[in-house]
Design a protein around this motif. Structure first.
Motif, PDB file in Angstrom:
ATOM      1  N   LEU A  10       0.813  -1.206   0.000  1.00  0.00           N
ATOM      2  CA  LEU A  10       0.000   0.000   0.000  1.00  0.00           C
ATOM      3  C   LEU A  10       0.846   1.255   0.000  1.00  0.00           C
ATOM      4  N   ASP A  11       0.364   2.259  -0.703  1.00  0.00           N
ATOM      5  CA  ASP A  11       0.926   3.607  -0.642  1.00  0.00           C
ATOM      6  C   ASP A  11      -0.253   4.537  -0.370  1.00  0.00           C
ATOM      7  N   PRO A  12      -0.645   4.647   0.905  1.00  0.00           N
ATOM      8  CA  PRO A  12      -1.858   5.398   1.225  1.00  0.00           C
ATOM      9  C   PRO A  12      -1.719   6.895   0.961  1.00  0.00           C
ATOM     10  N   ALA A  13      -2.827   7.509   0.587  1.00  0.00           N
ATOM     11  CA  ALA A  13      -2.897   8.959   0.459  1.00  0.00           C
ATOM     12  C   ALA A  13      -2.962   9.554   1.875  1.00  0.00           C
ATOM     13  N   PRO A  14      -2.589  10.818   2.033  1.00  0.00           N
ATOM     14  CA  PRO A  14      -2.614  11.419   3.377  1.00  0.00           C
ATOM     15  C   PRO A  14      -3.956  11.259   4.091  1.00  0.00           C
TER      16      PRO A  14
END
Length: 90
Positions: free
Chosen positions: A53-57
């Motif tokens: 995962l590369d979550p958004a802020p």
């Protein structure tokens, strides 16, 4: 470039996917520089999906992101297919 002397062992974690055991693992983060995910399954085992995962802020404003319709970040799915294969990721 990182050499062997610059790396330190941090933690080992094992998930045991079998009937009645570790049926799921919630999304989480850690402070590791590198992670190695190794498939130690048995012949005929299906599963072992890994989501990177590369979550958004906004996904992490309240802590661990939820993987539902509100998730805004990016996600890559990896599926081990052979026993002993490994995935090295940051």
């Amino acid at each position: 470039l990182i050499g062997g002397a610059d790396l330190a062992y941090h933690e080992a974690y094992c998930i045991n996917y079998e009937e009645g055991r570790d049926l799921s693992l919630k999304a989480h983060t850690d402070d590791s520089d590198l992670t190695v995910n190794v498939f130690l399954g048995i012949p005929g085992f299906e599963g072992s999906e890994l989501l990177l995962l590369d979550p958004a802020p906004e996904d992490v404003q309240t802590g661990t992101p939820r993987l539902d319709d509100t998730y805004k970040g990016s996600m890559v799915s990896y599926q081990h297919h052979a026993i002993g294969t490994a995935l090295l990721h940051p």
